[in-house]
Design a protein around this motif. Structure first.
Motif, mmCIF file in Angstrom:
data_model
loop_
_atom_site.group_PDB
_atom_site.id
_atom_site.type_symbol
_atom_site.label_atom_id
_atom_site.label_comp_id
_atom_site.label_asym_id
_atom_site.label_seq_id
_atom_site.Cartn_x
_atom_site.Cartn_y
_atom_site.Cartn_z
ATOM 1 N N ALA A 21 1.232 -1.054 -0.303
ATOM 2 C CA ALA A 21 -0.275 -0.357 0.418
ATOM 3 C C ALA A 21 1.153 1.454 0.289
ATOM 4 C CB ALA A 21 -0.468 0.394 0.826
ATOM 5 N N THR A 22 0.534 2.370 -0.064
ATOM 6 C CA THR A 22 1.068 3.658 -0.811
ATOM 7 C C THR A 22 0.342 4.852 0.042
ATOM 8 O OG1 THR A 22 -0.567 4.354 -3.101
ATOM 9 C CG2 THR A 22 2.251 3.129 -2.946
ATOM 10 N N SER A 23 -1.010 4.574 0.557
ATOM 11 C CA SER A 23 -1.603 5.652 0.687
ATOM 12 C C SER A 23 -2.210 5.432 2.355
ATOM 13 C CB SER A 23 -3.439 5.864 0.109
ATOM 14 O OG SER A 23 -3.730 4.495 0.361
ATOM 15 N N ASP A 24 -2.203 6.520 2.922
ATOM 16 C CA ASP A 24 -2.694 5.898 5.036
ATOM 17 C C ASP A 24 -3.686 4.748 4.991
ATOM 18 O OD1 ASP A 24 -0.476 7.228 5.641
ATOM 19 O OD2 ASP A 24 -1.496 9.013 5.709
ATOM 20 N N THR A 25 -5.299 5.326 3.720
ATOM 21 C CA THR A 25 -6.142 4.112 4.246
ATOM 22 C C THR A 25 -5.665 2.507 3.799
ATOM 23 O OG1 THR A 25 -7.468 6.023 4.131
ATOM 24 C CG2 THR A 25 -8.391 4.509 3.475
ATOM 25 N N GLU A 26 -4.721 2.690 2.649
ATOM 26 C CA GLU A 26 -4.923 1.096 2.378
ATOM 27 C C GLU A 26 -3.925 0.342 3.244
ATOM 28 O OE1 GLU A 26 -3.370 2.078 -1.607
ATOM 29 O OE2 GLU A 26 -4.775 2.183 -2.961
ATOM 30 N N MET A 27 -2.611 1.118 3.856
ATOM 31 C CA MET A 27 -1.762 0.774 4.790
ATOM 32 C C MET A 27 -3.242 0.226 5.562
ATOM 33 S SD MET A 27 1.419 0.412 4.764
ATOM 34 C CE MET A 27 2.548 1.810 4.244
ATOM 35 N N ARG A 28 -3.494 0.578 6.797
ATOM 36 C CA ARG A 28 -4.661 0.399 6.858
ATOM 37 C C ARG A 28 -5.093 -0.648 7.244
ATOM 38 N NH1 ARG A 28 -8.415 4.443 9.966
ATOM 39 N NH2 ARG A 28 -9.913 3.304 11.586
ATOM 40 N N ARG A 29 -5.656 -0.945 5.616
ATOM 41 C CA ARG A 29 -6.390 -2.024 5.753
ATOM 42 C C ARG A 29 -5.537 -3.225 5.326
ATOM 43 N NH1 ARG A 29 -6.313 -4.847 1.571
ATOM 44 N NH2 ARG A 29 -6.202 -2.930 0.262
#
Length: 431
Positions: free
Chosen positions: A356-364
């Motif tokens: 993931a590159t975005s914070d939201t994707e990293m969290r998921r």
């Protein structure tokens, strides 16, 4: 070199000797003088003390200049220490001038054969003083610059992150000046960083080497003789308490999975509320989703109580020490797709690399990775065992690291040992 311990048949007593004896070249350090300059005393103790300890053990006279909080007197053993306030987060004309003056005075009085500069600011300001001193007085004979990562200033910035165009330009100019001297040598921890500086006309096969991290003592960091059996899987974040280190993402995932009784989230790290990127330790103490330990002095024991280490970092670092410590202790790791993380974690073998590159994707993605381990204990066991095998197969142990730095600092030896590995000749590791 002393071999790492095997998975079984070890006693759990901590060894008192911090630097294993070498079976390679024997150094003759008596009368040799080395000056070490680092921007932060706490960082020096955690990541660079082992080399100084080895140098003093072979008779080298070492003086350390460090910023940050003063180093406690009981930690100073066999080497001299000078505390100089160093502003780590921005250029500070008065403070930077004070560092240059202190460096000049120390070189004049100490007359070191070699100067070891760790991190960007000492490399720039103390590096300039070192080459002027050599031109005027002949000392030091060698200058070793260690850049453990790109740091905040030189890292490619994600959207919304602060940029430092003027400071970055001045840094490149200073490093180009340093790189033209044949007595200046750079060390990096990842091929990515080598190529970053090579693309800017600074690093090359003559003046640069790759060294795998800061070294870990296998006499302290080793797996439990009997694997931990518990219904609760412990997931650890242990690093500087910074948002850019991924702590904010880790806390969000802990909140997302707080309904599960089979997982516990643990946070350990030295509070540094002066850092603008830090999450205040008071906020961490009030969070019920995690167990906040603060500063931990016995990391080997803490790691042996855990199962997974997480580091969803965006910070411009080298090989994160916590990931090497995790592998040495036989833990699986989940980390971001940072070049340094990929050096210490094999995706799908010793842990998981987050794409993931975005914070939201990293969290998921981090949440999904932890849940996968919770629901597949056999997979977690396999990755933990593979992580320990990876540590054994690489030169992550501190004896190898200390040996390489000792050679690069020019400490006399009775035999001709090989130099640290030039970065352009190093073959990439299998992913």
């Amino acid at each position: 070199m002393i071999q790492s311990r095997q998975m079984g048949g070890r006693n759990s007593e901590r060894q008192e000797n911090l630097i294993p004896e070498f079976e390679g070249p024997r150094y003759c350090g008596s009368g040799y003088r080395v000056l070490v300059i680092c921007n932060d005393g706490a960082y020096f103790l955690r990541h660079r003390l082992l080399v100084v300890t080895h140098l003093t053990s072979i008779g080298v006279d070492v003086t350390v200049i460090a910023g940050g909080d003063p180093i406690p007197a009981e930690r100073i053993q066999g080497w001299k220490y000078i505390h100089v306030p160093i502003e780590r987060f921005r250029f500070d004309p008065l403070g930077d001038a004070a560092l240059m003056i202190r460096t000049a005075r120390t070189i004049h009085a100490f007359k070191p054969h070699a100067v070891h500069l760790v991190t960007l600011k000492p490399a720039i300001f103390s590096g300039f003083v070192s080459i002027v001193s050599r031109f005027l007085h002949g000392d030091p004979k060698q200058v070793l610059i260690t850049l453990p990562g790109l740091g905040r200033m030189m890292s490619p910035k994600a959207p919304g992150q602060r940029r430092y165009p003027v400071a970055s330009t001045l840094t490149l100019l200073a490093f180009r000046m340093l790189s033209r001297r044949d007595y200046v040598h750079f060390t990096f921890e990842t091929r990515h960083d080598c190529e970053f500086w090579a693309d800017r006309g600074i690093a090359n096969a003559r003046n640069s080497s790759l060294i795998d991290g800061a070294g870990v003592d296998p006499n302290l960091f080793y797996p439990l003789e009997t694997p931990r059996c518990s219904r609760t899987t412990k997931v650890l974040f242990a690093s500087r308490l910074l948002k850019s280190k991924g702590l904010s993402t880790f806390l969000k995932v802990a909140h997302d999975l707080s309904h599960r009784s089979d997982v516990e989230f643990v946070v350990a790290g030295v509070p540094d509320d002066h850092d603008p990127d830090a999450i205040p330790h008071r906020d961490l103490e009030q969070m019920t989703e995690i167990r906040f330990l603060g500063h931990v002095t016995d990391m080997p024991n803490l790691l042996r109580q855990c199962d997974i280490v997480c580091l969803p970092t965006r910070y411009g670092e080298g090989i994160p020490r916590i990931l090497i410590e995790a592998a040495a202790t036989g833990l699986a790791s989940i980390a971001s797709s940072h070049p340094g993380c990929r050096e210490a974690v094999e995706d799908g073998v010793t842990g998981q690399i987050l794409s993931a590159t975005s914070d939201t994707e990293m969290r998921r993605e981090l949440s999904d990775g932890i849940v996968e381990y919770l629901e597949s204990p056999d997979l977690l066991k396999q990755h933990k065992q593979a992580a320990y095998r990876l540590f054994q197969s690489r030169q992550f142990d501190q004896a190898a690291v200390a040996d390489r730095f000792t050679k690069l600092l020019g400490v006399p030896t009775a035999g001709d040992g090989a130099r640290a590995e030039p970065f352009l000749e190093k073959q990439p590791h299998a992913q």
